[in-house]
Design a protein around this motif. Sequence first.
Motif, PDB file in Angstrom:
ATOM      1  N   UNK A 644       0.840  -1.181   0.000  1.00 43.29           N
ATOM      2  CA  UNK A 644       0.000   0.000   0.000  1.00 43.29           C
ATOM      3  C   UNK A 644       0.884   1.243   0.000  1.00 43.29           C
ATOM      4  N   UNK A 645       0.411   2.309  -0.607  1.00 42.82           N
ATOM      5  CA  UNK A 645       1.168   3.553  -0.603  1.00 42.82           C
ATOM      6  C   UNK A 645       1.184   4.118   0.814  1.00 42.82           C
ATOM      7  N   UNK A 646       2.227   4.856   1.134  1.00 44.45           N
ATOM      8  CA  UNK A 646       2.343   5.441   2.464  1.00 44.45           C
ATOM      9  C   UNK A 646       2.875   6.864   2.327  1.00 44.45           C
ATOM     10  N   UNK A 647       2.379   7.764   3.151  1.00 42.85           N
ATOM     11  CA  UNK A 647       2.800   9.163   3.045  1.00 42.85           C
ATOM     12  C   UNK A 647       4.274   9.358   3.383  1.00 42.85           C
ATOM     13  N   UNK A 648       4.878   8.388   4.055  1.00 47.19           N
ATOM     14  CA  UNK A 648       6.292   8.501   4.428  1.00 47.19           C
ATOM     15  C   UNK A 648       7.228   7.958   3.354  1.00 47.19           C
ATOM     16  N   UNK A 664       2.133  -0.850   4.232  1.00 52.91           N
ATOM     17  CA  UNK A 664       1.874  -2.226   4.649  1.00 52.91           C
ATOM     18  C   UNK A 664       1.990  -3.161   3.453  1.00 52.91           C
ATOM     19  N   UNK A 665       2.547  -4.317   3.709  1.00 55.06           N
ATOM     20  CA  UNK A 665       2.705  -5.310   2.653  1.00 55.06           C
ATOM     21  C   UNK A 665       1.370  -5.993   2.382  1.00 55.06           C
ATOM     22  N   UNK A 666       0.988  -6.026   1.110  1.00 52.05           N
ATOM     23  CA  UNK A 666      -0.224  -6.741   0.689  1.00 52.05           C
ATOM     24  C   UNK A 666       0.125  -8.195   0.398  1.00 52.05           C
ATOM     25  N   UNK A 667       1.176  -8.394  -0.384  1.00 57.37           N
ATOM     26  CA  UNK A 667       1.588  -9.739  -0.785  1.00 57.37           C
ATOM     27  C   UNK A 667       3.072  -9.724  -1.071  1.00 57.37           C
TER      28      UNK A 667
END
Length: 994
Positions: A644-648, A664-667
């Motif tokens: 997932x994209x993250x602002x950091x 966060x890791x999806x896969x």
Amino acid sequence: MLLRFLLLHVAAVAADDTICNLQKQHFGGLLGLQRDLEKDGSRDRPNGVQDLWSRPGFAFRQCPKGTSSQSKVQLLARPHLKDLPSKPKCLPKEVLIGDFVGDSYEFSCCDAGEQCGGCRAVKDGACQKCAAGYVMQTIPVLGTSKCFVCDDVPNWHDMHGQSCADLQKLGMCSGAWPKEDQDVAFQGVRPSEACCACGGGSIYPTPVYMPLQSKSLHFGQNIDETPSPITAGEQMVAPGCTLASSGLELGKDGRISGEVTMSNQTVIKCSTVSVQDPVRGIVANIDLSVPVSTFSYGQQTVFFKFWGLDRTPSRQIVRLRSKNRRKLKLTSFQLQCDPACPWLSITSKGDLLWNSTNGHVPHGRAGSPVASDDLTEVTTLAGMPSCSCQVLATLQTQQVSTQFLAAQARLWKGAVWDVPSIVARISTEILEVPLLEDLGPGLRWYNRSGHLAFQLDPSTGAISGTPRLSLPATQGRAEVNVTCHVALGGPFYDQALPVAIFHIRLLDDVCWVPRNISGHFRWKEKSVQEPQCLQTCRLRDDCAAVQYKEDTCRFMVSDGKETFLDGQVLVRLNNCSEQDASLNLAVPGAQYLQGEFGVMNFYQNDASYSRAGSLPERQLVLGRRASVQRIPESCAKSSWFLLHINTSDFEDSTLINAPEFFGDTIACIDSDVVSKAFKHGQDAFDLRLLPREVESTPLYDQPPALQHGTLALGVPPCEKPSQDLLLGTLSEPGIYSLHPCECFGAAYASVEPVHEDSDAAVPRNPQGYFNNGSVSDQLLFSGPYTCEESASVGHFSHLEMDECQRACASKSECQFYLFGKTAQTCTLFQSCSYIQDVGLQITNEVYGMSPEFGSYCRIANPEQCWQEIKRRSMLSFTPSNLPSCLFQEQYEACDALQLLLGKQDGPCSRCQYIDASSAFAAVGLKKVPPPEDFPSASQILVSCNDTSRMFSRLQNGLRWEGPMQGDATFTCVSGEWVGELGPWQYLTNLTCQA
């Protein structure tokens, strides 16, 4: 460093592949560095540094492809860790030849005469192996064979698509002309003319170096010098040669021998021509200008050579040479140098001595200035401290002298390139990679098989150039890896040459992506091998895809033969690189993860990818392990991560443009799926969804944790053409272009050219019969107009509009009715062929009764149809072939009346409906608007309407081609529309002219 020629070969590890030599031997060096002091004392700058090559570097072309094998890793020893052996001393009529031996370039003596030229291995008086860049060829007519410098005609291939390298590999050519039935011309050029292996190609003279060129002689000196190498059995001498008058003789093989006689000459001058191939006129020139004096020091340039970081030169004294030195009684020696050489002195016997007290060891990097307070006034020759010197001596009562150039030369024992492993792409320039001296241990190299094209500067060793090769591939992206050994030095290196090694990974800029297609396309066929099939396609700008099946190559082009195909092809992807290409991810069991992932970051030859989401926070990232900052334990061995994209993201990066992902890791994906996608065009793999992702997935059914996916290279589509052209497919010409006079189907509702009134007039039938059915009574015209009085079948007063309509419907002979709005009158007509203006200020509305039987469809734009087609057809001697519309006779009569009167007292209606059962109507009803994007390997037909012709605008409108007869085919090739090669190739050049 003294780097004046580079000898290079590629180490090939495949079991059945011989070493692929890419050497083009450069005989140059500090040859003939004679310095004549001018009258004013200034020093003549070097003009003897000979270089036969007109370009700044050597271009190394592709070598014949050997048997494929997996790359083998081999550790190579340091090239300077062992002592380099000295060059052997050859007998008269022998010459030095060299070859790569391990990690050095070593020399041996060749006694095979003309066979020595361009040879690296001799046995029993015959050359067994030519040096790199040379080809063993048989001289026509004479039938003798030897090595020649030769280049194949670029990009030539025969009618089967086989290149010169292919013909050599197949055994059709072995240095001589092929059999007559195999020497077949293609595009006017035969193999015997195009290919070095077939006795043709571009033949160049073998460079010849005469050791005498760099020497300084004394009177009475015995000379026996052999050219290196011996390349000719016949010599020609230019007028003005002073060899004979100096007591010297020139042999047929170029050998110069004899005793230098006393004369008034101070310079021996001679220009000779070595005839290397009398049949094809290949000759090499040698220009001699050798100083002669009473005494000398043997060479025009006296070198004091320092190997590596040695503090003293390999020899510290240079002996004076003269005839009968003891009896000659030379005295009073004086050394004069300009500028002064504090590191050089002369003994009482006339010998030159390197002065260890004032001497300076030139330990700077090659080409860098010599940093020494003692030598600030000393000039540098090719980066070496050097001085122009003269030695004066007294012979009895006369003063005699000799001149020379003194130089301190530091010779490299080893070298490395600034970038140990180079990644290059076809058609992309290689940024120059400099060669640096290697002074310390600890480096290792990888040796892998492969072939390459690049440029290597012979004076600096810098690697540059733009590779342009045809790399063999069957699917995905071709790649070759090459390790090159480069020998450094020149003729003044009196030891085996040190070798530097570099590695290049060359990536093709064209990939071939598997894809299933179905439909009618234009193809050409050829009986060639699969690699030649792909090469044939990439040589054509209009080729979008290939299919190789049962030894038959089919390639999709704009001028091929139309054929139906349903199956898998390899689609062409240009500009194929990690920096440019997108990736298409398919995960059938978790479709919310699918989509096109574009490049979001490129760092150190690795890309990170992202896919847009419906919301910014739903953007997905595909990143390599090194860029993921929080790796779950279950993904400890994974190579790629779906996040997932993250602002950091990127914020904590300490390296410029180095990606850092905190989402966060999806896969996670264990295999190097991106590399495999580039290698094979696509890759099937497994990915594991993390438990938290499975539990939070907003789906009715939670997906399994283990998913099967496919990652494929994305081939860019072609945009919909913007010009006002008719578009269609090969099987359905014009399917994408609706004419204003055509009926429109549901796909074209609310899309131009459909007028909003036409769209609103078509009811939406729930049974799916769109724009096909009965019609209501049609208003034909309104104003002070009426039909012919003779056709009247009834007249009524004081009726409403609906009553007038019913009155006409009740009479079988009534086809038209006129409603007078001013006086509320109603007149019925059985025909209305002659429209008349009554001349009164009244408003009549004339209607046509709807047909009792039949189905009709509404046309797209009645007014535009009338203006562009129907009116022109009415006024033309060649009417349009479009079918008549309902009540067209009445519309034409009304329009003709207004044109005749020159005024419009009321509106005439236009054609609105045609017979829905006609073939013309059926064509329009099934037309669809063109998509915004066409997938690559699509083909469209382009044409103009019936009232215009298509032209191609060339040279910025200064020249026009056309009109074209029929349709033009355009093929979508990796995001670009390409037409039939030639004046109709570019879509943006096309225009329709009435």
